[in-house]
Design an enzyme around this catalytic site. Sequence first.
Site, PDB file in Angstrom:
ATOM      1  N   LYS A 129       0.855  -1.187   0.000  1.00 24.01           N
ATOM      2  CA  LYS A 129       0.000   0.000   0.000  1.00 24.01           C
ATOM      3  C   LYS A 129       0.884   1.227   0.000  1.00 24.01           C
ATOM      4  O   LYS A 129       2.009   1.193   0.517  1.00 24.01           O
ATOM      5  CB  LYS A 129      -0.887   0.020   1.249  1.00 24.01           C
ATOM      6  CG  LYS A 129      -2.155   0.823   1.094  1.00 24.01           C
ATOM      7  CD  LYS A 129      -3.243   0.008   0.437  1.00 24.01           C
ATOM      8  CE  LYS A 129      -4.484   0.807   0.161  1.00 24.01           C
ATOM      9  NZ  LYS A 129      -5.610  -0.053  -0.197  1.00 24.01           N
ATOM     10  N   ASP A 169      -7.035   4.427  -4.466  1.00 30.05           N
ATOM     11  CA  ASP A 169      -7.655   4.271  -3.148  1.00 30.05           C
ATOM     12  C   ASP A 169      -8.289   5.645  -2.871  1.00 30.05           C
ATOM     13  O   ASP A 169      -8.421   6.452  -3.804  1.00 30.05           O
ATOM     14  CB  ASP A 169      -6.608   3.885  -2.080  1.00 30.05           C
ATOM     15  CG  ASP A 169      -7.240   3.344  -0.797  1.00 30.05           C
ATOM     16  OD1 ASP A 169      -7.645   2.179  -0.771  1.00 30.05           O
ATOM     17  OD2 ASP A 169      -7.364   4.106   0.191  1.00 30.05           O
TER      18      ASP A 169
HETATM   19  N1  GLU Z   1      -7.397   0.327  -2.900  1.00 31.69           N
HETATM   20  C1  GLU Z   1      -8.149  -0.824  -3.269  1.00 31.69           C
HETATM   21  C2  GLU Z   1      -8.181  -1.791  -2.107  1.00 31.69           C
HETATM   22  O1  GLU Z   1      -8.230  -1.375  -0.970  1.00 31.69           O
HETATM   23  C3  GLU Z   1      -7.692  -1.424  -4.592  1.00 31.69           C
HETATM   24  C4  GLU Z   1      -6.261  -1.835  -4.665  1.00 31.69           C
HETATM   25  C5  GLU Z   1      -5.789  -2.311  -6.037  1.00 31.69           C
HETATM   26  O2  GLU Z   1      -6.591  -2.359  -6.966  1.00 31.69           O
HETATM   27  O3  GLU Z   1      -4.604  -2.612  -6.145  1.00 31.69           O
HETATM   28  O4  GLU Z   1      -8.213  -2.983  -2.250  1.00 31.69           O
END
Ligand code: GLU
Length: 448
Positions: A129, A169
């Site tokens: 992340k 996100d």
């Molecule tokens: N931010 C989204 C999540 O919490 C998507 C992450 C992504 O597609 O890599 O899963």
Amino acid sequence: MALKNKYLIDLLETVKKRNQGEPEFIQAVTEVIETLEPVIEKRPDLVEAGVLDRLVEPERQIVFRVPWVDDNGKVQVNRGFRVQFNSAIGPYKGGIRLHPSVYIGIIKFLGFEQVFKNSLTTLPMGGGKGGSDFDPKGKSDGEVMRFCQSFMTELCKHIGADTDVPAGDIGTGAREIGYMFGQYKRLRNEFTGVLTGKGLTYGGSLARTEATGYGLCYFTDEMLKANGKSFEGKTVVISGSGNVAIYATEKATALGAKVVALSDSNGYIYDPDGIDLACVKQLKEVERKRIKEYVATHPNATYTEGCKGIWTIKCDIALPCATQNEIDGESAAILVKNGCWCVSEGANMPSTPEAINTYLANGILYGPAKAANAGGVATSGLEMSQNSERLSWTFEEVDAKLHGIMVSIFKACESAAKEYGMEGNYMAGANIAGFLKVAEAMKAQGCV
Ligand code: GLU
């Protein structure tokens, strides 16, 4: 839940000591460790291999300066983060959050959750992340672009299509992904699937925009069916008005429910006639305006300042799709008192531990975030596959795959919960099923 296993008690103590000042991370780890107790009792080999001791420590944490120049010619400085949490089952994968509340503890909690969520998707993706305390709200397109370019100038040294694949996100949507992708391509002189959530003209996948919200409803629908219920004729409250909330509203409505509320970080709207989604899309996706503008054109709707009150609206099903810890113990008790019997999470960790205890104590059907909102990253995985084969699949093809993945995630949660003596506790099921795949891979790869 009180832990009895000495090894887990000591491990949690170490995590708390090592990560002081990061309550969200400690909260996420505590929830997982507590539900893994029966697994650890049965699997001394995983303890022996130090799987959990390694799993709670990110493989790599990158923190960097993000300088950029605002429209007045003044230098601004933000802090950028990328936490590469676990790569046992695939390249690091997870979004980038742009919000003033971002600090290392938030990125670590999100990265930790992502490890289990990505494992549940059945696709080969590790967990990571990133983010920054930059606030895109109120910034011009030029400012957002300069920030994104500066952010990527450092981030590009650490990511790659086979290494780490960021995505959106909170605060990172199509515009931001576009600017970041452009800068990556320019700096590296390569056109690869290094980011997901891309625009359709340059390698994005159809249905990625809809995926988290649709996936949430597919998962929830499966959970409802398994318990003899459905969305048909039900009243639904959804928090948030971003990508997840908008497409959860669309799918829940298509499945026969009436969505009566949405919110943003300032307040919430209640429309007893059912939310007019075309209006919300225009306000939020096109005009980037606040949700309160909705009531100007909808006389039966009301706007209330502040976010917490949304959980006092009477509903059958609540889908929190805004942010972490948005439902506390008090709000959960009000939901239950008003007859709500299902909570399914579109946001990451939207329920506090007290709220979760209230759901479980009252027999609420509870769809935990890691499982229920995994449709977004699952479809990111499908975008990666399309990029690798340099082909684009149709909307129907991607949507059908997403649906199949969400059904299989529900089944995995259901059967893991049953196998470990916690039938109906899908939170435990999600943690156990997500953990076991990563744990086996870590054990097989030795002490790395
Ligand atoms: N931010 C989204 C999540 O919490 C998507 C992450 C992504 O597609 O890599 O899963």
